[in-house]
Structure formats: C-alpha cells, structure tokens
Enzyme design. Sequence first.
Site: not given
Ligand SMILES: NC(=O)c1cc2c(N)ncc(C(N)=O)c2s1
Length: 318
Positions: A83, A115, A286
């Site tokens: 997470s 996200k 990231k």
């Molecule tokens: N919990 C997580 O690691 C993530 C959750 C999410 C999400 N809900 N939407 C996009 C990304 C992304 N583009 O990395 C990630 S990464």
Amino acid sequence: MSDRAIEEKIYALQDQLNEYAHAYYVKDAPIITDAEYDRLYQELIQLEKDYPAYIRSQSPTQRVGGVVLAGFEKAVHEIPLYSLNDAFSKEELIVFDQRVQKALGHSVSYECELKIDGLSISLKYENGQFVRGATRGDGSVGENITENLKTVRSIPMTLAEPISIEVRGECYMPKQSFQQLNEKREEAGLETFANPRNAAAGSLRQLDTKITAQRNLSTFLYTVAEFGPLEVSTQEAALQSLEALGFKINPHRRVCHSVDEIWAYIEEYHEKRSSLPYEIDGIVIKVNQLALQDELGFTVKAPRWAIAYKFPPEEAET
Ligand SMILES: NC(=O)c1cc2c(N)ncc(C(N)=O)c2s1
C-alpha cells in the site's frame, strides 16, 4: 469446405474480432462501426454453434461469462501487493522528495500517474496466456476472480508476446456505466451503489459471471510485479511495455523533475478531474528509475520510493 478451411476461417474471424475489440476497449479507438462488429460477431456465433470444436478460450464469444461459481478460492500473492503512504499537501511532497534525495545522495525524476478509484487486481500470464486474476485482499492473500476478470473486455486473454509475467492495476466502472446501472437498479426497485468503486467491487464479486460481463468494467494496469523477460529500467518504459503487450494503460501520466513540476501536474488534474470518464481520488508519484526504487526499498508497509497525493474531499455539489 474442408475441415481445415473451416478451422482457418473460424480462427481468423476470432482473431479479427479480437483485434477490433482491442482497438475499442483498450485503445478507445474503434476501427469499425458497432453494427459491422455485431454482424461479424453474429457470424462467429453461428459458425461456433455449427463447429463447437473450434471454440478457443480466447474467442471473443467467451467474454460473455456464464460460469456460476460456488464461491471464490483464495489466491496467494507470491509478490505481496503493497500500500502507499499518503500526502495531503505540497509541503508533505517536499518532505517526501527531500527524504528520497537524502537517501540516494542526488535528485531524481518521478513518474506521476492518476490514482484510479477502483479495485486493485493482479493478473498472471504464463507463456502469454491469462491464467489467474485476483483481488488484492490483505496484500498477501486475495480472492481468485479469474472467471469474472475474463469478462472484462480490456483485459487481454492472450498477450502480444508469449511471456510469463504478473501485472497489477485497477479495475473500475466508468462514470457513465455507473449512472446507467443505478438508473436501471432504481427502476427495478433494487438498492443503488453509493459510488463507482463499490459498483466495480460488487460486479467483480458476482458468483454469476454473466452479470459481471454486463457491467462494462474496465482497467488501467500500472505495475509489473513479475517482470519475466521484460527488460525495462524506468516506470515509464515499463508502462510502454505493458501497452505494447496489449494492456490498457492510462495516457495522462508525466515524468516530473521537481516538486514544483509534480504540483503543476496535480493542480492540472485536480482541475480536469470532473471531466474524466472515470473517478480518480489523487495522484501517485513514483521514483522513475527502477534501480533507484530497489535501492530505496520498503518500510514495513509501504515503498519509500512512492507516495499517493490525495485530493481534498470534493465539496458536495450544491
Ligand atoms: N496501492 C497502490 O500501490 C496503488 C494504487 C493505485 C491506484 N488506485 N491507481 C493508480 C496507481 C498507479 N498509477 O500507480 C496506483 S498504485
């Protein structure tokens, strides 16, 4: 027509319809009209009825579900799903960036991505074939929802390369599908879903996969868990490889080189949020270089090389 000729005709039609479906569901760029697709689809339905021996698992006719499951088996994640730590202000992003620079001894570039407000899923492929789909669960053990995910048209059943990998992403219900579903449920006197995320979760956890197939779910993939033979050095390159393999990847991402650039991207997509055809609840940031992600590693629960900026709760529509 000889058996060989019939087999070739049916396989060619399956491949052709899969190519059209990829353009429509993954690229959001239809090659032919819906009417033309339906005509060819009906032709395939009839041919497969006459020659059931040539129904392959990757035929587009197998996307409509029909399996009624007794329950969901457990799915162990050999590579746990992590997470993310959350940030709620630019100041917290500055602290995150300073911590990263201190740990590495130099500045870094970041991949910023939307996200998606959906359900985390993990997809496993062996020699290019979809073999298992699972929910996140507690990150180590989820539920096996392979049969349900086979009905999600943007999930490829066969990859462009016969490789073995595991990828993670989000399964979501587009806003328009959510509105249409709730209207139908209201008319039928059924309880409506509170939001698209709940609607997606409810649709994926249907034991009757025919119902899942009718819910118009979609996906965005964003993480490679098991790289297999993929040789990529950045998150951006990993996303491009996933797209080339046949996955649906979100186009609204940006490599940023400072917190100011990250903040400009955040403000831009906070602005654009209501115009997107799916719900987002923030931005994921990231470290772009994968080797630097490995160097930074994880705390007990979350990566040190990523953070989720959460948008403030939306003001209730007045
Ligand atoms: N919990 C997580 O690691 C993530 C959750 C999410 C999400 N809900 N939407 C996009 C990304 C992304 N583009 O990395 C990630 S990464």
